[in-house]
Scaffold this motif. Structure first.
Motif, PDB file in Angstrom:
ATOM      1  N   SER A 264      -7.528  -2.178  11.561  1.00  0.00           N
ATOM      2  CA  SER A 264      -8.376  -3.371  11.503  1.00  0.00           C
ATOM      3  C   SER A 264      -7.940  -4.357  10.421  1.00  0.00           C
ATOM      4  O   SER A 264      -8.129  -5.558  10.578  1.00  0.00           O
ATOM      5  N   ASP A 265      -7.339  -3.897   9.324  1.00  0.00           N
ATOM      6  CA  ASP A 265      -6.927  -4.827   8.251  1.00  0.00           C
ATOM      7  C   ASP A 265      -5.442  -5.130   8.279  1.00  0.00           C
ATOM      8  O   ASP A 265      -4.935  -5.842   7.435  1.00  0.00           O
ATOM      9  N   ARG A 266      -4.712  -4.546   9.220  1.00  0.00           N
ATOM     10  CA  ARG A 266      -3.265  -4.766   9.391  1.00  0.00           C
ATOM     11  C   ARG A 266      -2.400  -4.072   8.338  1.00  0.00           C
ATOM     12  O   ARG A 266      -1.206  -3.951   8.508  1.00  0.00           O
ATOM     13  N   ILE A 267      -2.974  -3.657   7.222  1.00  0.00           N
ATOM     14  CA  ILE A 267      -2.138  -3.032   6.195  1.00  0.00           C
ATOM     15  C   ILE A 267      -2.959  -2.007   5.409  1.00  0.00           C
ATOM     16  O   ILE A 267      -4.164  -2.195   5.207  1.00  0.00           O
ATOM     17  N   ALA A 268      -2.311  -0.918   5.024  1.00  0.00           N
ATOM     18  CA  ALA A 268      -2.961   0.101   4.188  1.00  0.00           C
ATOM     19  C   ALA A 268      -1.876   0.807   3.383  1.00  0.00           C
ATOM     20  O   ALA A 268      -0.756   0.961   3.871  1.00  0.00           O
ATOM     21  N   GLN A 283       3.662   0.694   1.975  1.00  0.00           N
ATOM     22  CA  GLN A 283       2.464   0.491   2.783  1.00  0.00           C
ATOM     23  C   GLN A 283       2.800   0.638   4.262  1.00  0.00           C
ATOM     24  O   GLN A 283       3.946   0.461   4.661  1.00  0.00           O
ATOM     25  N   LEU A 284       1.781   0.966   5.041  1.00  0.00           N
ATOM     26  CA  LEU A 284       1.923   0.947   6.496  1.00  0.00           C
ATOM     27  C   LEU A 284       1.345  -0.373   6.966  1.00  0.00           C
ATOM     28  O   LEU A 284       0.247  -0.762   6.546  1.00  0.00           O
ATOM     29  N   GLU A 285       2.107  -1.071   7.802  1.00  0.00           N
ATOM     30  CA  GLU A 285       1.650  -2.376   8.246  1.00  0.00           C
ATOM     31  C   GLU A 285       1.703  -2.431   9.756  1.00  0.00           C
ATOM     32  O   GLU A 285       2.647  -1.926  10.367  1.00  0.00           O
ATOM     33  N   SER A 286       0.674  -3.060  10.337  1.00  0.00           N
ATOM     34  CA  SER A 286       0.654  -3.218  11.780  1.00  0.00           C
ATOM     35  C   SER A 286       0.981  -4.677  12.078  1.00  0.00           C
ATOM     36  O   SER A 286       0.306  -5.576  11.588  1.00  0.00           O
ATOM     37  N   LEU A 297       6.687   1.108   8.173  1.00  0.00           N
ATOM     38  CA  LEU A 297       6.600   1.413   6.744  1.00  0.00           C
ATOM     39  C   LEU A 297       7.282   0.264   5.986  1.00  0.00           C
ATOM     40  O   LEU A 297       8.484   0.052   6.140  1.00  0.00           O
ATOM     41  N   VAL A 298       6.515  -0.489   5.233  1.00  0.00           N
ATOM     42  CA  VAL A 298       7.046  -1.673   4.544  1.00  0.00           C
ATOM     43  C   VAL A 298       6.683  -1.605   3.057  1.00  0.00           C
ATOM     44  O   VAL A 298       5.968  -0.690   2.643  1.00  0.00           O
ATOM     45  N   ARG A 299       7.178  -2.557   2.306  1.00  0.00           N
ATOM     46  CA  ARG A 299       6.763  -2.581   0.902  1.00  0.00           C
ATOM     47  C   ARG A 299       6.590  -4.013   0.394  1.00  0.00           C
ATOM     48  O   ARG A 299       7.452  -4.850   0.604  1.00  0.00           O
ATOM     49  N   TYR A 300       5.429  -4.253  -0.227  1.00  0.00           N
ATOM     50  CA  TYR A 300       5.206  -5.510  -0.932  1.00  0.00           C
ATOM     51  C   TYR A 300       5.244  -5.192  -2.424  1.00  0.00           C
ATOM     52  O   TYR A 300       4.504  -4.322  -2.888  1.00  0.00           O
TER      53      TYR A 300
END
Ligand SMILES: [Zn+2]
Length: 350
Positions: A264-268, A283-286, A297-300
């Protein structure tokens, strides 16, 4: 690669005011100061490389100007992946905010130099010639005492500039897209090369990680409900079962919540189990790729404008426990920034 050489671990203490320390003594003292720092900021690696390279060059040349290095020479000395490209190196060094790293730790640096018997310390200087010429960094020495006097009468020009600039209260997040962040071997079957489509076998498996815990919680609740119909004295095993059921439900509820918030929030934030142990938190991002929705699996990350340490994403507290904030790893309760995954920018919260 860093050129290494055998050097004495500590410089000979110089009597305060009696002997002028050589530039090399100050460099060795600076290296000792860096050795006792426990942060993992990119800036600290680059400053360490700058000091090591300066020590090597100062050993070869007696006297003269302090050695200067451009961004690419610094990333090369750190053996960073950007070393092949000047533009990438320049961005890396700019984002690491070297000047702020040493400026925010100035009291610590000066106390260390004074403790070693020096009345002079080192600070970073950036030379920006402009035009086609590359910016260069060097370490210059200054007198701690005269600097104190100047600081009392007139605030440090560089510090005023840093604090009054509204951009310093803002941060820009760097984005490592899916595929660049390595996942752990446990997550490999699910994440593959870093991402998977929701409408796929892997997506189904991911759905299972939310649905299965949900079914388990329901089952436990069902068993608890059935206990209402059992008419016999309370046994220790009943109590043990109740405590265990509550504990398991609590753990499973967290897994369900994380999966739900991701959708629901696109990222966690991704669990440590999913990310390779060599990697920083990810982070996991949709997101949408073509017509398909993908989870990757991405990273900010960002660099803290206050102390140049890394900024990582964490959930807030209280009524903001579902909101992600950029927290500085060195001072996570004080250097806090908002996070917006669309604009990839944040402003200082506290
Ligand atoms: Zn910070």
């Amino acid at each position: 690669m860093l050129r290494s050489e055998s050097l004495p671990t500590s410089p000979e203490p110089v009597a305060n005011g009696l002997t002028q320390p050589t530039f090399r003594d100050l460099l060795l003292c600076m290296r000792d100061w860096l050795d006792v720092q426990r942060d993992e900021a990119t800036a600290s690696k680059l400053v360490r490389a700058l000091v090591s390279e300066s020590i090597t060059l100062s050993a070869n040349s007696k006297g003269g100007q302090p050695p200067e290095f451009d961004a690419q020479e610094l990333t090369e000395a750190c053996d960073m992946p950007e070393q092949e490209d000047y533009e990438a190196s320049s961005t890396k060094v700019k984002n690491a905010n070297l000047t702020r790293y040493l400026e925010s730790r100035r009291s610590s640096v000066e106390a260390f130099f004074e403790g070693q018997g020096f009345s002079h310390a080192l600070r970073l200087k950036k030379l920006s010639p402009g035009g086609r010429h590359r910016a260069r960094w060097l370490l210059e020495d200054y007198s701690i005492e005269s600097n104190d006097d100047a600081a009392e009468g007139q605030p440090d020009e560089q510090l005023v500039e840093v604090l009054s600039d509204p951009n310093n209260q803002q941060i820009k997040y760097e984005y490592a897209e899916a595929g660049l962040v390595k996942c752990s071997f446990i997550a490999k079957p699910l994440l593959g090369k870093g991402s998977f489509k929701i409408r796929s076998v892997r997506g189904l498996a991911f759905g299972g990680t939310i649905l299965l815990p949900a079914l388990c919680v329901l089952l436990l609740a069902g068993i608890g409900w059935l206990h209402l119909f059992v008419h016999r004295p309370l046994a220790t095993s009943d109590l043990a079962f109740a405590v265990l059921a509550i504990l398991i439900s609590w753990v499973l509820a967290k897994a369900i919540r994380d999966g739900w918030w991701l959708l629901s929030d696109r990222i966690a934030p991704a669990s440590e189990l999913l990310v390779s142990w060599k990697e920083a938190p990810a982070q996991l991002e949709s997101f949408r790729a073509g017509d398909e929705r993908v989870i990757g699996l991405v990273r900010y990350t960002a660099t803290c404008p206050e102390c140049s340490a890394a900024v990582e994403l964490r959930y807030g507290e209280g009524h903001e426990r579902r909101r992600l904030f950029g927290c500085c790893v060195e001072s996570p309760q004080e250097h806090v920034f908002t996070f917006d995954r669309v604009t990839r920018r944040g402003r200082r919260v506290r």
